[in-house]
Design a protein around this motif. Structure first.
Motif, PDB file in Angstrom:
ATOM      1  N   LEU A  78      32.497 -23.552  12.763  1.00 24.52           N
ATOM      2  CA  LEU A  78      32.639 -23.628  14.217  1.00 24.52           C
ATOM      3  C   LEU A  78      33.923 -24.370  14.564  1.00 24.52           C
ATOM      4  CD1 LEU A  78      29.099 -24.190  15.742  1.00 24.52           C
ATOM      5  CD2 LEU A  78      30.466 -22.125  15.639  1.00 24.52           C
ATOM      6  N   THR A  79      34.432 -25.131  13.598  1.00 23.90           N
ATOM      7  CA  THR A  79      35.739 -25.775  13.756  1.00 23.90           C
ATOM      8  C   THR A  79      36.798 -24.739  14.130  1.00 23.90           C
ATOM      9  OG1 THR A  79      35.075 -27.236  11.951  1.00 23.90           O
ATOM     10  CG2 THR A  79      37.391 -27.274  12.569  1.00 23.90           C
ATOM     11  N   LYS A  80      36.728 -23.584  13.513  1.00 19.99           N
ATOM     12  CA  LYS A  80      37.737 -22.547  13.748  1.00 19.99           C
ATOM     13  C   LYS A  80      37.699 -22.015  15.173  1.00 19.99           C
ATOM     14  CE  LYS A  80      37.990 -21.064   8.966  1.00 19.99           C
ATOM     15  NZ  LYS A  80      36.844 -21.568   8.228  1.00 19.99           N
ATOM     16  N   VAL A  81      36.493 -21.837  15.739  1.00 17.47           N
ATOM     17  CA  VAL A  81      36.445 -21.305  17.099  1.00 17.47           C
ATOM     18  C   VAL A  81      36.871 -22.348  18.120  1.00 17.47           C
ATOM     19  CG1 VAL A  81      34.815 -19.465  16.574  1.00 17.47           C
ATOM     20  CG2 VAL A  81      33.955 -21.689  17.347  1.00 17.47           C
ATOM     21  N   VAL A  82      36.599 -23.608  17.841  1.00 18.09           N
ATOM     22  CA  VAL A  82      37.071 -24.677  18.731  1.00 18.09           C
ATOM     23  C   VAL A  82      38.595 -24.723  18.702  1.00 18.09           C
ATOM     24  CG1 VAL A  82      37.115 -27.177  19.083  1.00 18.09           C
ATOM     25  CG2 VAL A  82      34.961 -26.027  18.555  1.00 18.09           C
ATOM     26  N   THR A  83      39.167 -24.706  17.509  1.00 17.32           N
ATOM     27  CA  THR A  83      40.623 -24.720  17.378  1.00 17.32           C
ATOM     28  C   THR A  83      41.240 -23.467  17.967  1.00 17.32           C
ATOM     29  OG1 THR A  83      40.411 -26.053  15.389  1.00 17.32           O
ATOM     30  CG2 THR A  83      42.523 -24.956  15.741  1.00 17.32           C
ATOM     31  N   GLY A  84      40.634 -22.307  17.701  1.00 22.33           N
ATOM     32  CA  GLY A  84      41.144 -21.056  18.255  1.00 22.33           C
ATOM     33  C   GLY A  84      41.156 -21.071  19.774  1.00 22.33           C
ATOM     34  N   THR A  85      40.104 -21.617  20.364  1.00 27.76           N
ATOM     35  CA  THR A  85      40.043 -21.711  21.823  1.00 27.76           C
ATOM     36  C   THR A  85      41.152 -22.615  22.345  1.00 27.76           C
ATOM     37  OG1 THR A  85      37.661 -21.312  21.791  1.00 27.76           O
ATOM     38  CG2 THR A  85      38.567 -22.373  23.766  1.00 27.76           C
ATOM     39  N   ALA A 115      25.319 -26.297  20.537  1.00 26.76           N
ATOM     40  CA  ALA A 115      24.727 -25.290  21.417  1.00 26.76           C
ATOM     41  C   ALA A 115      25.373 -25.335  22.801  1.00 26.76           C
ATOM     42  CB  ALA A 115      23.215 -25.495  21.519  1.00 26.76           C
ATOM     43  N   ASP A 116      25.611 -26.537  23.316  1.00 24.53           N
ATOM     44  CA  ASP A 116      26.286 -26.674  24.619  1.00 24.53           C
ATOM     45  C   ASP A 116      27.674 -26.044  24.571  1.00 24.53           C
ATOM     46  OD1 ASP A 116      24.102 -28.001  25.687  1.00 24.53           O
ATOM     47  OD2 ASP A 116      25.006 -29.996  25.525  1.00 24.53           O
ATOM     48  N   LEU A 117      28.367 -26.247  23.477  1.00 23.85           N
ATOM     49  CA  LEU A 117      29.697 -25.664  23.307  1.00 23.85           C
ATOM     50  C   LEU A 117      29.624 -24.133  23.339  1.00 23.85           C
ATOM     51  CD1 LEU A 117      32.744 -26.167  22.573  1.00 23.85           C
ATOM     52  CD2 LEU A 117      32.016 -25.847  20.209  1.00 23.85           C
ATOM     53  N   VAL A 118      28.660 -23.586  22.629  1.00 27.51           N
ATOM     54  CA  VAL A 118      28.488 -22.129  22.590  1.00 27.51           C
ATOM     55  C   VAL A 118      28.244 -21.585  23.997  1.00 27.51           C
ATOM     56  CG1 VAL A 118      26.957 -20.281  21.791  1.00 27.51           C
ATOM     57  CG2 VAL A 118      27.724 -22.052  20.202  1.00 27.51           C
ATOM     58  N   VAL A 119      27.373 -22.226  24.735  1.00 23.31           N
ATOM     59  CA  VAL A 119      27.073 -21.766  26.095  1.00 23.31           C
ATOM     60  C   VAL A 119      28.328 -21.821  26.966  1.00 23.31           C
ATOM     61  CG1 VAL A 119      25.791 -22.309  28.211  1.00 23.31           C
ATOM     62  CG2 VAL A 119      24.626 -22.313  25.989  1.00 23.31           C
ATOM     63  N   ARG A 120      29.057 -22.909  26.895  1.00 27.78           N
ATOM     64  CA  ARG A 120      30.252 -23.053  27.734  1.00 27.78           C
ATOM     65  C   ARG A 120      31.347 -22.048  27.362  1.00 27.78           C
ATOM     66  NH1 ARG A 120      27.710 -27.871  27.760  1.00 27.78           N
ATOM     67  NH2 ARG A 120      27.658 -29.004  29.722  1.00 27.78           N
ATOM     68  N   LEU A 121      31.501 -21.781  26.055  1.00 31.04           N
ATOM     69  CA  LEU A 121      32.570 -20.873  25.627  1.00 31.04           C
ATOM     70  C   LEU A 121      32.185 -19.400  25.725  1.00 31.04           C
ATOM     71  CD1 LEU A 121      34.002 -22.712  22.492  1.00 31.04           C
ATOM     72  CD2 LEU A 121      34.932 -22.671  24.818  1.00 31.04           C
ATOM     73  N   LEU A 122      30.947 -19.063  25.345  1.00 33.21           N
ATOM     74  CA  LEU A 122      30.577 -17.650  25.252  1.00 33.21           C
ATOM     75  C   LEU A 122      29.784 -17.112  26.436  1.00 33.21           C
ATOM     76  CD1 LEU A 122      29.572 -17.208  21.505  1.00 33.21           C
ATOM     77  CD2 LEU A 122      31.735 -16.668  22.624  1.00 33.21           C
ATOM     78  N   VAL A 123      28.982 -17.934  27.049  1.00 34.07           N
ATOM     79  CA  VAL A 123      28.138 -17.448  28.142  1.00 34.07           C
ATOM     80  C   VAL A 123      28.816 -17.733  29.488  1.00 34.07           C
ATOM     81  CG1 VAL A 123      25.880 -17.600  29.254  1.00 34.07           C
ATOM     82  CG2 VAL A 123      26.052 -17.730  26.752  1.00 34.07           C
ATOM     83  N   GLU A 124      29.147 -18.998  29.734  1.00 34.70           N
ATOM     84  CA  GLU A 124      29.782 -19.363  31.004  1.00 34.70           C
ATOM     85  C   GLU A 124      31.264 -19.014  31.027  1.00 34.70           C
ATOM     86  OE1 GLU A 124      28.910 -23.524  31.345  1.00 34.70           O
ATOM     87  OE2 GLU A 124      26.755 -23.171  31.589  1.00 34.70           O
ATOM     88  N   ARG A 125      31.846 -18.902  29.843  1.00 30.77           N
ATOM     89  CA  ARG A 125      33.278 -18.573  29.687  1.00 30.77           C
ATOM     90  C   ARG A 125      34.168 -19.487  30.529  1.00 30.77           C
ATOM     91  NH1 ARG A 125      33.227 -12.110  28.479  1.00 30.77           N
ATOM     92  NH2 ARG A 125      31.804 -12.341  26.733  1.00 30.77           N
ATOM     93  N   ARG A 126      33.901 -20.763  30.414  1.00 29.28           N
ATOM     94  CA  ARG A 126      34.657 -21.751  31.174  1.00 29.28           C
ATOM     95  C   ARG A 126      36.138 -21.751  30.835  1.00 29.28           C
ATOM     96  NH1 ARG A 126      31.029 -27.174  31.866  1.00 29.28           N
ATOM     97  NH2 ARG A 126      29.174 -26.145  32.712  1.00 29.28           N
ATOM     98  N   LEU A 127      36.473 -21.321  29.642  1.00 26.43           N
ATOM     99  CA  LEU A 127      37.883 -21.271  29.242  1.00 26.43           C
ATOM    100  C   LEU A 127      38.371 -19.838  29.098  1.00 26.43           C
ATOM    101  CD1 LEU A 127      37.952 -24.216  26.691  1.00 26.43           C
ATOM    102  CD2 LEU A 127      38.738 -24.211  29.060  1.00 26.43           C
ATOM    103  N   GLY A 128      37.750 -18.909  29.794  1.00 23.34           N
ATOM    104  CA  GLY A 128      38.175 -17.516  29.759  1.00 23.34           C
ATOM    105  C   GLY A 128      37.452 -16.722  28.685  1.00 23.34           C
ATOM    106  N   TYR A 129      37.997 -15.541  28.412  1.00 21.21           N
ATOM    107  CA  TYR A 129      37.421 -14.639  27.417  1.00 21.21           C
ATOM    108  C   TYR A 129      37.414 -15.337  26.054  1.00 21.21           C
ATOM    109  CZ  TYR A 129      36.274 -10.253  25.176  1.00 21.21           C
ATOM    110  OH  TYR A 129      35.623  -9.277  24.462  1.00 21.21           O
ATOM    111  N   PRO A 130      36.383 -15.131  25.238  1.00 20.92           N
ATOM    112  CA  PRO A 130      36.325 -15.805  23.938  1.00 20.92           C
ATOM    113  C   PRO A 130      37.599 -15.589  23.108  1.00 20.92           C
ATOM    114  CG  PRO A 130      34.243 -14.743  24.412  1.00 20.92           C
ATOM    115  CD  PRO A 130      35.206 -14.304  25.486  1.00 20.92           C
TER     116      PRO A 130
END
Length: 173
Positions: free
Chosen positions: A31-38, A98-113
């Motif tokens: 999950l480090t990779k998706v945080v860094t990628g974002t 889990a909170d991170l997943v919701v914010r990034l993938l469901v709410e898309r707070r930082l745009g498209y994944p």
């Protein structure tokens, strides 16, 4: 064999078994990779860097970050188009993951994944394992999601369990 498991999902309250805990710090593996990628996509969007910049552009040339490879040959650092960080560099609680997943993938707070998430049609997912921990997380465009963290389980077991939970959440009652 006991497999400590922690599950968060869009359809049920958090569930734990065999000694896992929702608020205990654990390794969250790749999950480090998706945080860094974002973060990298956000910086690229802001014009701070380009996603195809060589990593050497941003490193101090006088600082050696990598030990020599086999036979003493120098190794190149990762590029922004390859592996971004070594797995397992990030620790978090399953609840925070889990909170991170919701914010990034469901709410898309930082745009498209970010491209560091795997994509298959309407599904965005990522998995990983490090030492004795494995994680699988996924979300669909309709808002269903799951995050499962297991200890002492083979990564494919964690993946299969997460996929089954997500499929069950999407099955009409």
């Amino acid at each position: 064999m006991r497999i400590p498991t922690c599950v968060f999902s869009s359809t049920a309250e958090p569930a734990v078994r065999d000694g896992h805990a929702v608020d205990r710090f654990v390794q969250v593996a790749s999950l480090t990779k998706v945080v860094t990628g974002t973060a990298l996509v956000q910086m690229a969007t802001a014009g701070v860097l380009a996603l195809d910049d060589p990593v050497e552009r941003w490193l101090d040339p006088n600082r050696r970050l990598l030990a020599p490879g086999r036979a003493g040959r120098p190794r190149r650092p990762w590029t922004m188009t390859g592996a971004i960080l070594p797995a397992g560099g990030l620790w978090a609680t399953p609840r925070a993951a889990a909170d991170l997943v919701v914010r990034l993938l469901v709410e898309r707070r930082l745009g498209y994944p970010a491209p560091s998430w795997q994509t298959a049609g309407p599904l965005h997912w990522h998995n990983g394992a490090v030492r004795h921990a494995s994680v699988f997380t996924a979300a669909t465009d309709d808002g269903h999601w799951v995050m499962i963290h297991q200890l002492n389980a083979p990564p494919d077991h964690t993946d299969r369990t997460g996929i089954a939970l997500l499929q069950g959440a999407r099955t009409p009652s």
